[in-house]
Design an enzyme around this catalytic site. Sequence first.
Site, PDB file in Angstrom:
ATOM      1  N   GLN A  67      32.687 -15.634  48.834  1.00 12.79           N
ATOM      2  CA  GLN A  67      34.012 -15.568  48.215  1.00 12.79           C
ATOM      3  C   GLN A  67      35.109 -15.731  49.248  1.00 12.79           C
ATOM      4  OE1 GLN A  67      34.679 -15.529  44.833  1.00 12.79           O
ATOM      5  NE2 GLN A  67      32.510 -15.981  44.986  1.00 12.79           N
ATOM      6  N   HIS A 109      36.596 -19.140  50.087  1.00 14.17           N
ATOM      7  CA  HIS A 109      37.366 -19.880  49.089  1.00 14.17           C
ATOM      8  C   HIS A 109      38.821 -20.061  49.506  1.00 14.17           C
ATOM      9  CE1 HIS A 109      35.445 -21.073  45.434  1.00 14.17           C
ATOM     10  NE2 HIS A 109      34.755 -19.968  45.335  1.00 14.17           N
ATOM     11  N   GLU A 153      36.490  -9.787  39.330  1.00 14.33           N
ATOM     12  CA  GLU A 153      36.108 -11.064  38.724  1.00 14.33           C
ATOM     13  C   GLU A 153      34.580 -11.209  38.750  1.00 14.33           C
ATOM     14  OE1 GLU A 153      37.224 -14.347  41.151  1.00 14.33           O
ATOM     15  OE2 GLU A 153      37.027 -15.834  39.529  1.00 14.33           O
ATOM     16  N   HIS A 154      33.980 -11.004  39.914  1.00 16.97           N
ATOM     17  CA  HIS A 154      32.523 -11.071  40.078  1.00 16.97           C
ATOM     18  C   HIS A 154      32.007  -9.731  40.562  1.00 16.97           C
ATOM     19  CE1 HIS A 154      33.995 -15.233  41.211  1.00 16.97           C
ATOM     20  NE2 HIS A 154      33.187 -15.518  40.214  1.00 16.97           N
ATOM     21  N   ASP A 160      28.320 -19.863  40.124  1.00 15.66           N
ATOM     22  CA  ASP A 160      29.388 -20.843  40.341  1.00 15.66           C
ATOM     23  C   ASP A 160      28.955 -22.250  39.954  1.00 15.66           C
ATOM     24  OD1 ASP A 160      31.321 -19.157  41.269  1.00 15.66           O
ATOM     25  OD2 ASP A 160      30.826 -19.417  43.391  1.00 15.66           O
ATOM     26  N   HIS A 188      58.574 -10.100  -2.037  1.00 12.65           N
ATOM     27  CA  HIS A 188      57.121  -9.964  -1.878  1.00 12.65           C
ATOM     28  C   HIS A 188      56.532  -9.309  -3.128  1.00 12.65           C
ATOM     29  CE1 HIS A 188      57.955 -10.752   2.353  1.00 12.65           C
ATOM     30  NE2 HIS A 188      56.663 -10.719   2.632  1.00 12.65           N
TER      31      HIS A 188
END
Lengths: 431, 431
Positions: free
Chosen positions: B259, B262, B327-328, B361, B420
């Site tokens: 990670q 990235h 996230e992961h 991934d 209504h």
Amino acid sequence: MRRWLDATSDGFEAAFTELLGMKRETDEDVSAAVRGIIKDVRSRGDAALVELSNKFDRADVTLETLRLTEGEIAAAREDCAPKTLVALETAARRIEDYHRRQLPPDASYTDETGAKLGWRFTPLDSVGLYVPGGTASYPSSVLMNAIPAVVAGVKRLVMVTPASGGRINPLSIEAARLAGVTEIYRIGGAQAVAALAYGTKTIQAVDKIVGPGNAYVAAAKREVFGTVGIDSVAGPSEILIIADAANNPDWIAADLLSQAEHDMSAQSILITDDADFAHAVDAAVEKALAVLPRKSIAEASWRDYGAIIVVESLAAAAPLANRIAAEHLELAIADPEGYLPLIRHAGAIFLGRHTPEAMGDYIAGPNHVLPTARTARFSSGLSVLDFVKRTTLLSLTPGAIATLGPQAIALAEAEGLSAHARSVAKRLGDD
Amino acid sequence: MRRWLDATSDGFEAAFTELLGMKRETDEDVSAAVRGIIKDVRSRGDAALVELSNKFDRADVTLETLRLTEGEIAAAREDCAPKTLVALETAARRIEDYHRRQLPPDASYTDETGAKLGWRFTPLDSVGLYVPGGTASYPSSVLMNAIPAVVAGVKRLVMVTPASGGRINPLSIEAARLAGVTEIYRIGGAQAVAALAYGTKTIQAVDKIVGPGNAYVAAAKREVFGTVGIDSVAGPSEILIIADAANNPDWIAADLLSQAEHDMSAQSILITDDADFAHAVDAAVEKALAVLPRKSIAEASWRDYGAIIVVESLAAAAPLANRIAAEHLELAIADPEGYLPLIRHAGAIFLGRHTPEAMGDYIAGPNHVLPTARTARFSSGLSVLDFVKRTTLLSLTPGAIATLGPQAIALAEAEGLSAHARSVAKRLGDD
């Protein structure tokens, strides 16, 4: 005066495109004011909250009366008419029944490599429900926003509503109690949204904020989005009715006006294949308007945004309906089920002559929080799915990674991400 | 230097709260520039699009070369390594298989009053897929964004990607072709988003725009939201690993770095119940960093945002994981399945020692577009559900409205919405 469009006339496409492009909302830019309010609540907490609520809502709250007591919540019921309470309970039961069917299933499967894949849904921990004050405090909306969250399994539901002029609609409090809300605060506006998003000493922050509000509330929700989740911002209400000549014009006129009375920016459109019927509905609208309590609102909406479209055949109505992508679509025709496959975009569809949209607003069961302003092309009404989130699951055996790993490595290398490749290669003994 | 937190120490709660609150994104305010670009594309159309693309992307496009020809799309394959193509095809097949299981079922039931209720899912008509240029052009992301849309039944899929310096990654073109995209344009940035949202003479507008991009693309998506749908704006990537001492420290270090490589703003966190193991992973990270091609990026990420947290027991890790809502999340422990019920918030969970996040991934099947920055508390990764919308259906018989109508009227009257009430009362013969 309401528009009259003839689909067979030369100028139709231009007139219809203009109708589609009509902007019914004023872009009141309150974002600077809202940012100031949020900043104030974040830095001064409860003190700012009390101060701003008393200023903007003409409320008279103190730190001690910010939260409704259990007794106050229980007592609200006494201020409601028994007939209304019975109706509210029926509505709550039916809404719950409908939404319980929306709970999405988890999934799990093992593939030929031995990899186990799937996903799991879990509820949000906490949700804030904004309920407007004054005449816009709709108990039905409290049910529609709260019940899907409760059904989803959300443990903590917090309602905020301005005590406009010191008062909260007792039927809204009772609706909240019925739905399972136990935490209610007398606060509204951007300051309430800020408190829900960031928390104060008195109010713990929530994970998502839903519910309608004015321009300040909408702007505040946009500002805090990311820190918390928000629902979509609802625009003025809309109805599109596709009706043939076999309908009672009075009924269709009543349905058109049931949306028009909401808001001067609401929009009611009739599409029919019979010009005589169109004229009959037009006349019925005028007649009904004359005696309507909310005449001034409905009249302005019908005059500024209303439209009657005459088409050659009912089949020609569907492509127009798909371009309009209405929040509410009534199919007041002989075979509404048979017509359904022609419709690709609508928030909610009401089938047949005995299904006025208003039944869906209150009692039927489906949610009345629906996409407006043509957003039904890409979005849905509120549901249980808005209160759960999905976590994907992956479990590999040594055999599965041995089979699939080399291809992950190939892709990681092609993308120039060698640490990705190595974390796979380590397990293959290649690194 | 990466943080080291000891959960048993006095200062832990403060240090952990600080870790949670870390802002990893710079708020580059490009909204004014983006609004200008959108306005330009809306008023000058294709001419602005060509001009801005050549200016910002250093592309060399003309009105004639804006769209890739069928031949150009087919030829991209020839520039890809055969081994990579095989991997890409395997990935596409597996992603499709996983997502096909997500197609949500329609529902319909008749209740005791004779009312027929239900809902129906329909696909969006058209979707635009943004693919960044240069080194951020990830073919795997093309598959992850396009395949769920195709599976959902979206008929028209449009890809836009800047021809940075004149070039588009051929593997991204091939990934698009494999997924079923036939319409690809050499445009990027805010101008591409504007073209997709509002349309030009050459490019027809779409209903929703998905895919990652830089600050300009993200701001443009925010601006056009409402006119079209957008996906959530992804922040820098994150991994949280809960690992016991039985793991190979090299493997865990490799996963943390997968990670970190990235993005300098990516975040990698290890939680373990064994301080010796923590030190071993720490040392393994340093060693692995030394030989990593993307060392400068991974090193900055690990130094600025990386963390190792030592807890007393694995059970103590779960509440921290829920607050991080990563996230992961890797569960590199003996009984990951048994641990699952303790985890409430995570974008994706990778179970066991042989399931490195990188497998997800690329090749496993679940989507790699996942909620970042703690938004897994209230949102989900990309799925088929992002490319369909639900229309609720209601059909009442005369008997059903006779049973339920009076209660709808009671609620409408309580809300002061008499039109209504009347639209219901008409069907009951009460008006």
